[in-house]
Design a protein around this motif. Structure first.
Motif, PDB file in Angstrom:
ATOM      1  N   UNK A 134      38.332  26.296  34.092  1.00 11.81           N
ATOM      2  CA  UNK A 134      36.911  26.441  33.768  1.00 11.81           C
ATOM      3  C   UNK A 134      36.640  27.787  33.109  1.00 11.81           C
ATOM      4  N   UNK A 135      37.249  28.843  33.646  1.00 16.57           N
ATOM      5  CA  UNK A 135      37.085  30.177  33.050  1.00 16.57           C
ATOM      6  C   UNK A 135      37.557  30.160  31.599  1.00 16.57           C
ATOM      7  N   UNK A 136      38.723  29.568  31.361  1.00 17.19           N
ATOM      8  CA  UNK A 136      39.292  29.512  30.018  1.00 17.19           C
ATOM      9  C   UNK A 136      38.369  28.748  29.065  1.00 17.19           C
ATOM     10  N   UNK A 137      37.892  27.591  29.514  1.00 18.56           N
ATOM     11  CA  UNK A 137      36.996  26.784  28.671  1.00 18.56           C
ATOM     12  C   UNK A 137      35.712  27.540  28.345  1.00 18.56           C
ATOM     13  N   UNK A 138      35.119  28.170  29.355  1.00 15.72           N
ATOM     14  CA  UNK A 138      33.857  28.879  29.128  1.00 15.72           C
ATOM     15  C   UNK A 138      34.048  30.091  28.225  1.00 15.72           C
ATOM     16  N   UNK A 139      35.177  30.783  28.348  1.00 14.63           N
ATOM     17  CA  UNK A 139      35.441  31.914  27.455  1.00 14.63           C
ATOM     18  C   UNK A 139      35.550  31.449  26.005  1.00 14.63           C
ATOM     19  N   UNK A 140      36.232  30.341  25.779  1.00 12.62           N
ATOM     20  CA  UNK A 140      36.356  29.843  24.410  1.00 12.62           C
ATOM     21  C   UNK A 140      35.005  29.361  23.885  1.00 12.62           C
ATOM     22  N   UNK A 141      34.171  28.793  24.759  1.00  7.22           N
ATOM     23  CA  UNK A 141      32.826  28.385  24.338  1.00  7.22           C
ATOM     24  C   UNK A 141      31.979  29.580  23.964  1.00  7.22           C
ATOM     25  N   UNK A 142      32.246  30.736  24.598  1.00 10.92           N
ATOM     26  CA  UNK A 142      31.527  31.965  24.273  1.00 10.92           C
ATOM     27  C   UNK A 142      32.179  32.714  23.106  1.00 10.92           C
ATOM     28  N   UNK A 143      33.119  32.034  22.420  1.00 11.07           N
ATOM     29  CA  UNK A 143      33.811  32.579  21.244  1.00 11.07           C
ATOM     30  C   UNK A 143      34.641  33.817  21.572  1.00 11.07           C
ATOM     31  N   UNK A 144      35.144  33.883  22.798  1.00  7.93           N
ATOM     32  CA  UNK A 144      36.071  34.950  23.166  1.00  7.93           C
ATOM     33  C   UNK A 144      37.443  34.617  22.569  1.00  7.93           C
ATOM     34  N   UNK A 145      37.952  35.498  21.705  1.00  7.20           N
ATOM     35  CA  UNK A 145      39.203  35.253  21.005  1.00  7.20           C
ATOM     36  C   UNK A 145      40.406  35.945  21.654  1.00  7.20           C
ATOM     37  N   UNK A 146      40.196  36.590  22.791  1.00 10.11           N
ATOM     38  CA  UNK A 146      41.288  37.310  23.456  1.00 10.11           C
ATOM     39  C   UNK A 146      42.390  36.330  23.867  1.00 10.11           C
ATOM     40  N   UNK A 147      43.663  36.638  23.599  1.00 12.71           N
ATOM     41  CA  UNK A 147      44.757  35.754  24.021  1.00 12.71           C
ATOM     42  C   UNK A 147      44.751  35.545  25.531  1.00 12.71           C
ATOM     43  N   UNK A 148      44.982  34.309  25.961  1.00 17.08           N
ATOM     44  CA  UNK A 148      44.983  33.954  27.390  1.00 17.08           C
ATOM     45  C   UNK A 148      46.350  33.376  27.750  1.00 17.08           C
ATOM     46  N   UNK A 149      46.980  33.979  28.757  1.00 16.54           N
ATOM     47  CA  UNK A 149      48.248  33.495  29.287  1.00 16.54           C
ATOM     48  C   UNK A 149      48.000  32.969  30.689  1.00 16.54           C
ATOM     49  N   UNK A 150      48.160  31.657  30.889  1.00 17.73           N
ATOM     50  CA  UNK A 150      47.919  31.051  32.197  1.00 17.73           C
ATOM     51  C   UNK A 150      49.096  31.334  33.125  1.00 17.73           C
ATOM     52  N   UNK A 151      48.811  31.749  34.362  1.00 17.10           N
ATOM     53  CA  UNK A 151      49.820  32.013  35.385  1.00 17.10           C
ATOM     54  C   UNK A 151      49.564  31.079  36.554  1.00 17.10           C
ATOM     55  N   UNK A 152      50.505  30.212  36.878  1.00 19.47           N
ATOM     56  CA  UNK A 152      50.265  29.275  37.969  1.00 19.47           C
ATOM     57  C   UNK A 152      51.577  28.701  38.480  1.00 19.47           C
ATOM     58  N   UNK A 153      51.505  28.221  39.705  1.00 18.80           N
ATOM     59  CA  UNK A 153      52.658  27.550  40.298  1.00 18.80           C
ATOM     60  C   UNK A 153      52.699  26.072  39.915  1.00 18.80           C
ATOM     61  N   UNK A 154      51.632  25.564  39.294  1.00 22.32           N
ATOM     62  CA  UNK A 154      51.570  24.155  38.888  1.00 22.32           C
ATOM     63  C   UNK A 154      52.314  24.009  37.565  1.00 22.32           C
ATOM     64  N   UNK A 155      53.437  23.267  37.569  1.00 20.37           N
ATOM     65  CA  UNK A 155      54.303  23.261  36.398  1.00 20.37           C
ATOM     66  C   UNK A 155      54.569  21.869  35.832  1.00 20.37           C
ATOM     67  N   UNK A 156      53.750  20.854  36.182  1.00 21.67           N
ATOM     68  CA  UNK A 156      53.956  19.541  35.593  1.00 21.67           C
ATOM     69  C   UNK A 156      53.468  19.534  34.156  1.00 21.67           C
ATOM     70  N   UNK A 157      53.931  18.527  33.391  1.00 27.54           N
ATOM     71  CA  UNK A 157      53.489  18.431  32.000  1.00 27.54           C
ATOM     72  C   UNK A 157      51.983  18.287  31.906  1.00 27.54           C
TER      73      UNK A 157
END
Length: 775
Positions: free
Chosen positions: A61-84
């Protein structure tokens, strides 16, 4: 480089932060999604490391809302969830990369570096250089003339910041935002000391050149590198661009014979025997040939090809039309056998200099290449307008006589011919009459001698259209692939993100998916022409403010009127001149951005006003009152100056509402507030509504004795107002007064508490009075 780490697990966030800090990254940590979202919008981060499972707002949700606010900063997701499915969901939400936990430090750092390189390809370079100084971000090492320079982490980060953004001026607060985490609270003095320390260490390493330039009242920036390096970069860029343009031109000339062969098919065979597909191909080839010849300087050839196209469109192929077609084709072949009238020029920005001082001219000629400019000098002012061949980026004019004399007429003529080109004048006249006279003509900068050559170029850089690389997006629509390639070659070196479209029928889909900062439209295209596409854009509220430049070989009055009537902002005539194309494109981008910023500031100002003002009385509301009081408390504690407070409310106000009704009560509050406003200094003091009929007045730099005088003045004004109450004759107020000199170990809440006690004491005494309690 500054990193925002959004991670709710303290052990993981500490581990990542330690690793990143050790490699000279500045790290801010947010423990929940909402805080991470707020920081990402407010801070200047180079990359965001974002966990998926977070409190309040999850990472997707954070990622989606940042892109909706035209935030162009690179985002690297960090998570233990690794399925396709998880990876796809993260990338679809707007993430740039995805890494699964647990991951080792080297893997994380490699991903961060790769993402920064990918996202910042126009500005990111492996090794940052300034003369003989080299900074290697991978090795975290600084060398000067191959000798290692030992720097502290903050000194290294400051040097890297300046080298990465060589054109930018950084204020002290901006440097703090980049180099210190949000938990730190450094002062401006810390930045000053850091600059001083870095300068000292570089000097100790043997560096004689001054690297950091102090810009008065603005901050710091990287000083212009040694001349030889600048000239090498300018020469390299110009050479590469010229090679590309020559290649495009050669490819176009090589294609001419094939295109002529297609047209000759219509001469060798009766047109009425051609299939509809063949006829359509011949007509399209004539159209593209007309545009291409115009682009590459064959002006007359473009007119001949367009005449052939119009014959094909008419489709009336009697014997005389067939002969006319054959004659036009013969003339066209003769025309393209000759070299073009004008060749494509590289886009080095041009200064048109009108001067007759040989010493000044020599200095400007020597300095211009090192500042990334080329200068064309005109000595005889009498034939200035007839001598100008290319549209300049900036006009520089040296006046050694009174401005309101001969110079005004020439300035007026220049502004009429080049209304969008900024003009810088240098003169010995420093009078208000002279300044007003040239200001009325729209002169951008007025420089008075004596002045250095670098100061002249600084003034020119300030007013010139943006010539530094930008991340703006450009959509070019033209059915001729050679025109698309030419425009791309000319614009791409300036860091613009170019999208090309050769099929106008797909225009709307491409426009809505790219949302460009500027549109370049060819005027004549099959299916939909440039005027039609221009009208389509202007009809839609979401895209109507996109700047549109129409590229055309038609420069007659009727065609230009049609271009502007359709809603275009400007037109570029063929054959295309590189400097003119770049200047007009960048100027439109910059103007559009300024307009959007002004609109945003206006909207923010209205929102801020609504958030800080009580809508009924137009006094400040309670949240702003508390913010203002805290800010003034801190300021006056440093200055050891007094602050006072008056709390007041209206006596028997409940009875007033019961008797007259709430609308009358609202009007009474407004009237009393206006009376109080007239008794205080609004440029320094603050009146706020804290709730109901309770109000607070903050009196900065005001002693208790002065606050008492203010209270007496207010009470007297209320009495003179004679607002009817009926039950108690007239409206009165009770006031509580307190004040002190703030100390660093005290809090403004104490002042509020004592003033409240004083107000209650005044009410206990029968109201319509005041009570003063010192803190």
């Amino acid at each position: 480089m500054k990193v925002l780490l959004v991670e709710d697990d303290p052990s993981i966030s500490e581990c990542f932060a330690t690793t990143l800090t050790a490699h000279r990254y500045t790290v801010d940590i947010a423990a929940d999604g909402q805080l991470g979202f707020d920081l990402a919008l407010q801070g200047e981060y180079d990359i965001i490391l974002l966990d998926v499972i977070l409190p309040k707002l999850n990472g997707l949700t954070v990622c989606q809302q940042l892109r909706q606010q035209e935030c162009q900063t690179p985002i690297l997701m960090l998570t233990a969830k690794d399925t396709n499915e998880d990876v796809i969901a993260g990338l679809n939400a707007g993430a740039d990369d995805y890494i699964t936990k647990p991951c080792d430090a080297e893997h994380l750092l490699a991903r961060v570096r790769a993402l920064l390189r990918r996202q910042g390809s126009t500005t990111f370079v492996p090794i940052l250089t300034w003369g003989d100084l080299h900074l290697d971000p991978t090795l975290i090492q600084v060398t000067y003339r191959q000798q290692i320079v030992v720097l502290s982490p903050k000194e290294y980060s400051l040097l890297e910041l300046l080298l990465r953004y060589p054109q930018r001026i950084f204020s002290r607060s901006s440097i703090i935002n980049h180099l210190w985490s949000i938990d730190d609270s450094p002062t401006d003095a810390a930045v000053t000391n850091l600059i001083k320390d870095l300068r000292r260490k570089l000097k100790s390493a043997g560096m004689q050149e001054e690297l950091i330039e102090t810009v008065y009242r603005l901050g710091y920036r990287l000083r212009t590198p040694p001349k030889k390096e600048i000239q090498a970069k300018v020469d390299t860029r110009e050479h590469e661009q010229q090679v590309l343009l020559e290649q495009v031109t050669q490819n176009f000339r090589a294609s001419l014979q094939q295109r002529i062969d297609v047209l000759e098919a219509a001469v060798r065979s009766p047109v009425d025997r051609l299939s509809p597909l063949q006829y359509q191909q011949i007509q399209a080839e004539a159209h593209r040939l007309a545009g291409g010849l115009g682009t590459f300087g064959y002006t007359k050839g473009s007119d001949l090809a367009r005449a052939i196209e119009h014959l094909l469109i008419a489709g009336d192929w009697e014997a005389n039309r067939q002969r006319e077609f054959s004659q036009l084709l013969t003339q066209l072949k003769q025309e393209i056998a000759n070299p073009p009238i004008a060749a494509l020029a590289t886009a080095t920005p041009l200064i048109l200099a009108i001067a007759d001082d040989d010493s000044l001219i020599q200095q400007l000629q020597q300095t211009a290449p090192h500042r990334g400019w080329r200068v064309e000098f005109i000595y005889n002012r009498a034939d200035v307008l007839s001598r100008i061949e290319d549209v300049p980026h900036v006009i520089f004019m040296s006046l050694h006589y009174a401005v309101p004399d001969r110079g005004l007429m020439l300035l007026q003529e220049l502004k009429m011919q080049f209304p969008t080109v900024p003009i810088v004048i240098l003169t010995t006249q420093d009078s208000l009459d002279s300044r007003v006279a040239v200001a009325r003509l729209g002169v951008s900068r007025y420089i008075v001698q004596p002045v250095t050559t670098n100061e002249i170029f600084d003034a020119i850089a300030q007013v010139s259209p943006q010539t530094s690389p930008t991340d703006a997006k450009v959509l070019i629509v033209d059915d001729d692939p050679f025109a698309l390639q030419t425009l791309t070659t000319l614009l791409q070196p300036w860091g613009l993100q170019i999208t090309v479209l050769s099929q106008p029928e797909h225009f709307w889909q491409v426009l809505t998916s790219t949302v460009p900062d500027v549109l370049l439209l060819d005027l004549e295209m099959p299916t939909y022409n440039g005027l039609e596409l221009c009208r389509v854009v202007r009809q839609d509220a979401n895209y109507s403010d996109i700047p549109i430049l129409v590229v055309t070989a038609h420069t007659d009055i009727t065609s230009i009127q049609q271009v502007f009537a359709a809603g275009a902002d400007d037109f570029i005539a063929k054959p295309i001149a590189g400097p003119e194309l770049v200047t007009r494109t960048l100027a439109r981008i910059e103007r559009s951005r300024i307009q959007r910023q002004l609109l945003q500031y206006q909207q923010q100002g209205q929102t801020h006003q609504k958030a800080t003002i009580d809508t009924l009385t137009q006094a400040a509301n309670r949240p702003y009152f508390e913010e203002f009081l805290y800010r003034e408390w801190q300021r006056l504690a440093r200055a050891q100056a007094p602050i006072s407070m008056i709390l007041y409310d209206i006596d028997h106000f409940k009875a007033y509402n019961d008797m007259h009704g709430y609308p009358a009560g609202d009007a009474c509050l407004q009237q009393v507030t206006q009376i109080v406003r007239n008794c205080i200094r609004l440029d320094r003091d603050l009146i706020a509504r804290c709730g109901g009929d309770e109000f607070a007045i903050v009196l900065a730099e005001t002693s208790l004795e002065q606050a008492l005088q203010v209270a007496q003045r207010i009470q007297s004004a209320i009495a003179q107002g004679q607002i009817p109450h009926h039950a108690h004759q007239y409206i009165t107020i009770s006031l509580g007064i307190s004040g002190t000199i703030p100390q660093n170990n005290t809090f403004p809440q104490n002042l509020i508490a004592i003033a409240t006690q004083a107000l209650y004491a005044a009410k206990a005494r029968g109201r319509n009075t005041y009570c003063l309690y010192p803190l």
